[in-house]
Scaffold this motif. Structure first.
Motif, PDB file in Angstrom:
ATOM      1  N   ALA A   1      -7.309   2.089  -1.309  1.00 14.57           N
ATOM      2  CA  ALA A   1      -8.012   2.713  -2.426  1.00 14.57           C
ATOM      3  C   ALA A   1      -9.469   3.049  -2.099  1.00 14.57           C
ATOM      4  CB  ALA A   1      -7.929   1.812  -3.660  1.00 14.57           C
TER       5      ALA A   1
ATOM      6  N   ARG B   1       0.832  -1.204   0.000  1.00 16.78           N
ATOM      7  CA  ARG B   1       0.000   0.000   0.000  1.00 16.78           C
ATOM      8  C   ARG B   1       0.867   1.255   0.000  1.00 16.78           C
ATOM      9  NH1 ARG B   1      -4.561   0.381   4.507  1.00 16.78           N
ATOM     10  NH2 ARG B   1      -5.408  -1.277   3.179  1.00 16.78           N
TER      11      ARG B   1
ATOM     12  N   ALA C   1     -14.986   0.500  -5.656  1.00 15.80           N
ATOM     13  CA  ALA C   1     -13.551   0.517  -5.367  1.00 15.80           C
ATOM     14  C   ALA C   1     -13.145  -0.649  -4.481  1.00 15.80           C
ATOM     15  CB  ALA C   1     -13.176   1.839  -4.702  1.00 15.80           C
TER      16      ALA C   1
ATOM     17  N   TRP D   1      -3.005  -0.758  -8.822  1.00 18.80           N
ATOM     18  CA  TRP D   1      -4.340  -0.233  -8.541  1.00 18.80           C
ATOM     19  C   TRP D   1      -4.281   0.902  -7.526  1.00 18.80           C
ATOM     20  CZ3 TRP D   1      -8.986   0.905  -9.711  1.00 18.80           C
ATOM     21  CH2 TRP D   1      -9.981   1.072  -8.766  1.00 18.80           C
ATOM     22  N   THR D   2      -3.513   0.714  -6.468  1.00 17.43           N
ATOM     23  CA  THR D   2      -3.380   1.773  -5.460  1.00 17.43           C
ATOM     24  C   THR D   2      -2.747   3.013  -6.072  1.00 17.43           C
ATOM     25  OG1 THR D   2      -3.132   0.122  -3.702  1.00 17.43           O
ATOM     26  CG2 THR D   2      -2.416   2.368  -3.204  1.00 17.43           C
TER      27      THR D   2
ATOM     28  N   GLY E   1       1.715   6.694  -6.954  1.00 23.00           N
ATOM     29  CA  GLY E   1       0.639   7.583  -7.367  1.00 23.00           C
ATOM     30  C   GLY E   1       0.987   9.039  -7.121  1.00 23.00           C
TER      31      GLY E   1
ATOM     32  N   THR F   1     -10.497  -3.539  -5.456  1.00 15.79           N
ATOM     33  CA  THR F   1      -9.357  -3.717  -4.556  1.00 15.79           C
ATOM     34  C   THR F   1      -9.185  -5.182  -4.177  1.00 15.79           C
ATOM     35  OG1 THR F   1      -9.581  -1.479  -3.672  1.00 15.79           O
ATOM     36  CG2 THR F   1      -8.383  -3.074  -2.324  1.00 15.79           C
TER      37      THR F   1
ATOM     38  N   VAL G   1     -11.180   6.794  -2.510  1.00 24.07           N
ATOM     39  CA  VAL G   1     -12.352   7.008  -3.359  1.00 24.07           C
ATOM     40  C   VAL G   1     -13.497   7.609  -2.552  1.00 24.07           C
ATOM     41  CG1 VAL G   1     -14.143   5.829  -4.693  1.00 24.07           C
ATOM     42  CG2 VAL G   1     -11.735   5.255  -5.051  1.00 24.07           C
TER      43      VAL G   1
ATOM     44  N   VAL H   1      -5.356   4.845  -8.358  1.00 23.67           N
ATOM     45  CA  VAL H   1      -6.362   5.583  -7.592  1.00 23.67           C
ATOM     46  C   VAL H   1      -5.725   6.807  -6.938  1.00 23.67           C
ATOM     47  CG1 VAL H   1      -7.914   5.491  -5.609  1.00 23.67           C
ATOM     48  CG2 VAL H   1      -7.799   3.569  -7.200  1.00 23.67           C
ATOM     49  N   THR H   2      -4.530   6.653  -6.387  1.00 21.40           N
ATOM     50  CA  THR H   2      -3.847   7.782  -5.760  1.00 21.40           C
ATOM     51  C   THR H   2      -3.648   8.911  -6.755  1.00 21.40           C
ATOM     52  OG1 THR H   2      -2.668   6.254  -4.284  1.00 21.40           O
ATOM     53  CG2 THR H   2      -1.809   8.491  -4.450  1.00 21.40           C
TER      54      THR H   2
ATOM     55  N   GLY I   1      -5.863   7.047   2.265  1.00 19.81           N
ATOM     56  CA  GLY I   1      -5.242   5.944   1.554  1.00 19.81           C
ATOM     57  C   GLY I   1      -4.417   5.075   2.493  1.00 19.81           C
TER      58      GLY I   1
END
Length: 314
Positions: free
Chosen positions: A165, A7, A67, A84-85, A14, A71, A169, A88-89, A160
Motif C-alpha cells: 500500500a 498482498r 500509509a 487495507w491493501t 482492489g 499498513t 500511495v 488502497v488498490t 503495490g
C-alpha cells in the motif's frame, strides 16, 4: 515477514472493485490530495526548482508515511491486511473510469457529434481539444487511453506488488503532482521539474511492462517500440503508445497544441490513420493489459512476500 499471498489477494480484490464500480464517487482520496497540493502551492510557490522539490517532498513524504503507519497497524491480522491493501488498490486505480471516458468519446464520434467529442476528450487530455478534427480526437483518445493505462493501472499494481500500500500511495502522489505541475511552461518549467522527473523514474519499469504486454506477439508493435519512441518527448509515454499503435495496426503521434504551443511527438507505428471504431479496440487492448499486469503483480507479490508467519485472521 509480509505474507505475499495476502498482498496478492488485496491487489486482486482492489482490482475487482475498480472493474465493478470504478472510482469512488465521493470523498476520493486523490481529489483530496489534489486540493491539498493546490493549497500548498498557493503558499509556497516560487519560480525555482527548490520550491517545487519542497512541495514534492512534503506531500509525497507525508502521504507515504501515513500509509506506512496504517499498513503496520493493518498487518496485525490477515483480514485487515487484505482489506487495507484492497481499499488502497481500489482508490489508486483508474482503469474502469478511463475506459468509460474513452468509450464516451467513441460514442460521440460514431454519432458524428464532433463538438461533444471534443468536449469529452478534454476530460482525458491536456492538449487543446477545440482545434481537433474527428481524426485528431480519435488519436487523442487512444493515446490517452494507452498512457493512462500505464500510469493509472500498470504502475500502481507494479508498485503495490513491490512495496504494498505505501508503494501505491507514493506512486499516486507523484503521478498526481506531475499531472498538476509537471509542465514545460512559464509557471512550472522550474517549479514542476522535480515532480516531472520523479514521475519519469517511478513509471519507467511499469511503462515497459505495459508496452510488452500490449505488444504481445505483434511484430509491428515491437518494431514501433524499438524504432519510433525516440522522437516522443516522454521516455515512458512513447513506449506504451507505440505498443498500442503497432498492436492495433494504426498510426499515432504527430503534432499537438498545448495552450497554443505546438509540440511534435513523432510518428508511432506505420499503420493507417485511426478511425473512431479503433477506440473500442483500444479499450479492449487496454483491458487485456490491465489483466495481464494483475497476473504479473500477483506473482511478484507472492514471490516477494515469502512464506507467511502464522498471522491471526482477526
Amino acid at each position: 515477514m509480509v505474507n505475499g499471498w495476502t498482498r496478492a489477494l488485496g491487489l486482486a480484490l482492489g482490482f475487482g472493485l475498480d472493474r465493478l464500480v470504478g472510482d469512488p464517487r465521493r470523498g476520493h482520496p486523490v481529489a483530496a490530495f489534489g486540493r491539498a497540493a493546490i493549497a500548498l502551492e498557493r503558499r509556497t510557490y516560487a519560480d525555482s526548482v527548490a520550491a517545487g522539490a519542497g512541495q514534492v517532498a512534503l506531500l509525497v513524504g507525508s502521504t507515504t508515511l501515513a500509509a506506512t503507519l496504517v499498513t503496520r497497524l493493518a498487518r496485525r491480522s490477515v483480514l485487515t491486511d487484505v482489506a487495507w491493501t484492497a481499499l488502497v488498490t481500489w482508490s489508486v486505480l483508474g482503469g474502469r473510469s478511463l475506459e468509460r471516458e474513452a468509450s464516451a468519446v467513441a460514442d460521440h464520434l460514431e454519432r458524428g457529434d464532433l463538438p461533444a467529442a471534443r468536449e469529452q476528450v478534454g476530460h482525458l487530455v491536456s492538449r487543446d481539444p477545440w482545434v481537433l478534427d474527428a481524426a485528431g480526437v480519435t488519436r487523442a483518445a487512444i493515446e490517452s487511453l494507452a498512457e493512462n493505462t500505464s500510469d493509472a493501472v500498470v504502475a500502481p499494481l507494479v508498485w503495490g506488488a513491490i512495496a504494498g500500500a505505501p508503494g501505491m500511495v507514493a506512486h499516486r502522489a507523484i503521478n498526481t503532482l506531475d499531472a498538476m505541475i509537471g509542465y514545460r511552461n512559464d509557471r512550472y518549467e522550474r517549479y514542476g521539474k522535480v515532480a516531472a522527473r520523479l514521475d519519469d523514474v517511478v513509471n519507467w519499469l511499469p511503462a515497459r511492462l505495459g508496452a510488452a504486454i500490449a505488444a504481445g506477439t505483434s511484430w509491428s508493435a515491437w518494431r514501433a517500440i524499438r524504432e519510433d519512441t525516440a522522437a516522443h518527448p516522454s521516455p515512458n509515454g512513447g513506449q506504451i503508445e507505440a505498443a498500442f499503435a503497432g498492436a492495433l495496426g494504426i498510426r499515432l503521434g504527430g503534432a499537438n497544441a498545448y495552450g497554443g504551443r505546438v509540440e511534435d511527438r513523432g510518428v508511432l507505428g506505420d499503420g493507417r490513420v485511426a478511425k473512431p471504431a479503433d477506440v473500442a479496440r483500444a479499450v479492449s487492448l487496454g483491458r487485456r493489459v490491465q489483466l495481464g499486469t494483475l497476473m504479473v503483480a500477483m506473482g511478484l507479490a507472492a514471490i516477494g512476500g515469502g512464506a507467511p508467519n502464522r498471522p491471526r485472521w482477526c
